[in-house]
Design a protein around this motif. Structure first.
Motif, PDB file in Angstrom:
ATOM      1  N   UNK A 141      -4.577 -58.465 -89.694  1.00 35.90           N
ATOM      2  CA  UNK A 141      -5.462 -57.462 -89.095  1.00 35.90           C
ATOM      3  C   UNK A 141      -4.761 -56.727 -87.962  1.00 35.90           C
ATOM      4  N   UNK A 142      -4.050 -57.462 -87.123  1.00 33.79           N
ATOM      5  CA  UNK A 142      -3.281 -56.838 -86.050  1.00 33.79           C
ATOM      6  C   UNK A 142      -2.251 -55.869 -86.614  1.00 33.79           C
ATOM      7  N   UNK A 143      -1.615 -56.254 -87.714  1.00 39.11           N
ATOM      8  CA  UNK A 143      -0.619 -55.387 -88.354  1.00 39.11           C
ATOM      9  C   UNK A 143      -1.252 -54.086 -88.826  1.00 39.11           C
ATOM     10  N   UNK A 144      -2.380 -54.172 -89.525  1.00 34.92           N
ATOM     11  CA  UNK A 144      -3.040 -52.967 -90.032  1.00 34.92           C
ATOM     12  C   UNK A 144      -3.504 -52.086 -88.869  1.00 34.92           C
ATOM     13  N   UNK A 167     -13.177 -53.192 -97.247  1.00 34.16           N
ATOM     14  CA  UNK A 167     -14.622 -52.986 -97.146  1.00 34.16           C
ATOM     15  C   UNK A 167     -14.996 -52.334 -95.824  1.00 34.16           C
ATOM     16  N   UNK A 168     -14.206 -52.593 -94.784  1.00 35.74           N
ATOM     17  CA  UNK A 168     -14.465 -52.018 -93.465  1.00 35.74           C
ATOM     18  C   UNK A 168     -13.869 -50.620 -93.314  1.00 35.74           C
ATOM     19  N   UNK A 169     -13.230 -50.106 -94.361  1.00 35.13           N
ATOM     20  CA  UNK A 169     -12.665 -48.757 -94.313  1.00 35.13           C
ATOM     21  C   UNK A 169     -11.370 -48.649 -93.545  1.00 35.13           C
ATOM     22  N   UNK A 170     -10.693 -49.776 -93.330  1.00 39.49           N
ATOM     23  CA  UNK A 170      -9.461 -49.768 -92.543  1.00 39.49           C
ATOM     24  C   UNK A 170      -8.215 -49.886 -93.405  1.00 39.49           C
ATOM     25  N   UNK A 171      -8.392 -50.185 -94.669  1.00 37.18           N
ATOM     26  CA  UNK A 171      -7.255 -50.375 -95.574  1.00 37.18           C
ATOM     27  C   UNK A 171      -7.610 -49.850 -96.951  1.00 37.18           C
ATOM     28  N   UNK A 210       2.393 -44.055 -99.339  1.00 39.31           N
ATOM     29  CA  UNK A 210       2.196 -45.433 -98.889  1.00 39.31           C
ATOM     30  C   UNK A 210       2.646 -45.555 -97.438  1.00 39.31           C
ATOM     31  N   UNK A 211       1.748 -46.053 -96.585  1.00 41.53           N
ATOM     32  CA  UNK A 211       2.057 -46.207 -95.160  1.00 41.53           C
ATOM     33  C   UNK A 211       2.747 -47.518 -94.849  1.00 41.53           C
ATOM     34  N   UNK A 212       2.324 -48.589 -95.522  1.00 41.65           N
ATOM     35  CA  UNK A 212       2.781 -49.929 -95.147  1.00 41.65           C
ATOM     36  C   UNK A 212       2.859 -50.817 -96.379  1.00 41.65           C
ATOM     37  N   UNK A 267      11.871 -50.765 -94.471  1.00 47.80           N
ATOM     38  CA  UNK A 267      12.061 -50.112 -93.171  1.00 47.80           C
ATOM     39  C   UNK A 267      12.897 -48.844 -93.315  1.00 47.80           C
ATOM     40  N   UNK A 268      13.945 -48.918 -94.114  1.00 43.39           N
ATOM     41  CA  UNK A 268      14.805 -47.747 -94.329  1.00 43.39           C
ATOM     42  C   UNK A 268      14.049 -46.627 -95.037  1.00 43.39           C
ATOM     43  N   UNK A 269      13.011 -47.007 -95.783  1.00 46.77           N
ATOM     44  CA  UNK A 269      12.191 -46.005 -96.480  1.00 46.77           C
ATOM     45  C   UNK A 269      11.076 -45.458 -95.590  1.00 46.77           C
ATOM     46  N   UNK A 270      11.023 -45.911 -94.339  1.00 44.87           N
ATOM     47  CA  UNK A 270      10.037 -45.379 -93.398  1.00 44.87           C
ATOM     48  C   UNK A 270       8.697 -46.074 -93.404  1.00 44.87           C
ATOM     49  N   UNK A 271       8.612 -47.274 -94.002  1.00 40.12           N
ATOM     50  CA  UNK A 271       7.335 -47.981 -94.077  1.00 40.12           C
ATOM     51  C   UNK A 271       7.185 -48.966 -92.921  1.00 40.12           C
ATOM     52  N   UNK A 272       5.931 -49.252 -92.560  1.00 39.78           N
ATOM     53  CA  UNK A 272       5.634 -50.428 -91.747  1.00 39.78           C
ATOM     54  C   UNK A 272       5.676 -51.635 -92.684  1.00 39.78           C
TER      55      UNK A 272
END
Length: 418
Positions: free
Chosen positions: A373-376, A61-65, A103-105, A123-128
């Motif tokens: 939230x810290x992770x995102x 809702x906050x536009x961060x995810x 997909x970023x994370x 991780x090997x696929x480059x994701x957080x």
């Protein structure tokens, strides 16, 4: 004088609407990125549904995810989740999720036996990667030697250290952040007692005997290291019956930590209390993450912390806790306890659904929201996450092994390798 609980019904007849309220509550904020972080959730089970769903909703809702993909085996489960979120892609195979460059994370909420392997593949696929605790488990559960799996993370170097966060979320609990910040100004914590008691006998019937030790104690092993800034030198553990344990940790800096853990209590009892003393005689008492008392300062210091919104939770209950603190929370615990008992003799599907959306233990801010939230934020800023790492999860697992050895030898102290 303590305020009396009034104008707040402890149990509302229907859950309140909560669509986009409290957006971003409970975690640090950053300037909006050029686009939301595109997230896939792998494993959307009961825990994720109750604990992380609201945070995902608020960050969206906050536009961060942006919830891009949900990876669950059941199409029915995906449809049910879809009723509560904008359209997303459903993919039953997590490998296909990891192969998607859009997909970023990933947020991993699967059972413990596959958490580490999926995190490694991601991780090997480059994701957080955000992976729920405990992350590491016995070879009998995972099918792979635990140390070998750990070494595969080590081989990834900075990528594994900086791009993966483990859900040892209590480090982000506001009350515990305050304790550590104050204690670090007074020669650190030297003596800590953590008491954790709940009704695991009720909710954990599907697990084998002794599950509470291996499933949950990782939190408090991690807190012992985080609070003191020291490693464990030796450990003792006694268990008079299943789901009851008493552990004593001697830290390498000389600090002592005791952990009283029981799953044989009832819902009306406060679940978590922490007592701690610093090197300069400043002491602390935290109760259920809602109130913290600090002793030994120039002025009395009593702090109250906002309640946590469980997905589908009743906002009236949270307002009561926020207005009246522990007094309200204890009354809510008691009412919920009595209503759960009534269900055993007079089943009521609507009441049961409501109660499961308003579990008292989930109303406390234990750091879930702040941790995610810290992770995102870290993904958006392309920075190191700054949370518990795979190494912290592995140490917690090794401490569990040492605790088991001590338990099997009647509480004899077991030396923990440096």
């Amino acid at each position: 004088m303590t305020a009396k609980l009034k104008n707040h019904s402890p149990i509302a007849t229907q859950p309140a609407a909560f669509a986009t309220l409290w957006a971003g509550f409970g975690g640090p904020s950053v300037a909006a990125a050029s686009r939301p972080t595109r997230v896939a959730v792998i494993g959307w089970g009961n825990f994720f549904n109750h604990i992380h769903e609201q945070t995902v909703r608020d960050l969206a809702a906050a536009g961060r995810l942006h919830l891009h993909t949900v990876c669950v085996r059941s199409a029915d489960t995906a449809r049910e989740i879809g009723e509560r979120f904008p359209p997303f892609r459903h993919e039953p195979d997590y490998r296909a999720v990891l192969a998607d460059p859009n997909i970023d994370a990933v947020l991993i909420g699967t059972p413990h036996n596959v958490q580490a392997q999926i995190a490694l593949d991601a991780l090997k696929a480059g994701k957080y990667v955000y992976v729920e605790k405990p992350m590491f488990a016995d070879e009998a559960d995972t099918g792979r030697p635990t140390e070998r799996l750990y070494n595969e993370f080590v081989a990834l170097g900075d990528i594994a250290r900086d791009r993966l966060a483990v859900g040892l979320n209590k480090r982000f609990a506001p009350a515990y952040l305050d304790i550590k910040a104050i204690a670090d100004q007074h020669s650190g914590l030297k003596h800590i007692h953590m008491s954790i008691v709940d009704d695991a006998w009720r909710w954990g019937a599907k697990y084998p005997p002794g599950f509470l030790l291996w499933l949950d104690v990782c939190h408090w092993f991690d807190l012992a290291r985080w609070f003191t800034g020291s490693e464990v030198a030796r450990i003792s553990c006694l268990s008079p019956r299943h789901e009851d344990s008493l552990a004593m940790l001697h830290m390498r800096d000389g600090a002592v930590v005791t952990i009283f853990l029981s799953g044989n209590a009832t819902m009306d009892l406060p679940k978590e209390e922490l007592f701690a003393l610093s090197g300069q005689r400043v002491s602390f008492r935290a109760t259920d993450y809602i109130e913290l008392e600090v002793f030994g300062g120039a002025q009395p210091d009593r702090r109250r912390y906002a309640a946590n919104l469980q997905s589908g939770g009743d906002l009236e209950l949270l307002r009561a806790i926020n207005d009246y603190g522990l007094e309200a929370f204890r009354r809510i615990r008691r009412v919920q306890f009595e209503l759960f008992n009534k269900l055993a003799t007079a089943p009521d599907a609507a009441q049961e659904k409501y109660l499961k959306r308003n579990i008292p233990n989930f109303m406390r801010d234990q750091g879930w929201r702040g941790c995610v939230t810290n992770f995102i934020n870290a993904v958006a800023e392309r920075r190191a996450i700054g949370a518990a790492t795979y190494h912290d999860a592995y140490i917690a697992y090794r401490l569990l092994e040492s605790a088991r050895k001590s338990f099997s030898s009647n509480g004899t102290f077991v030396e923990v390798p440096a």
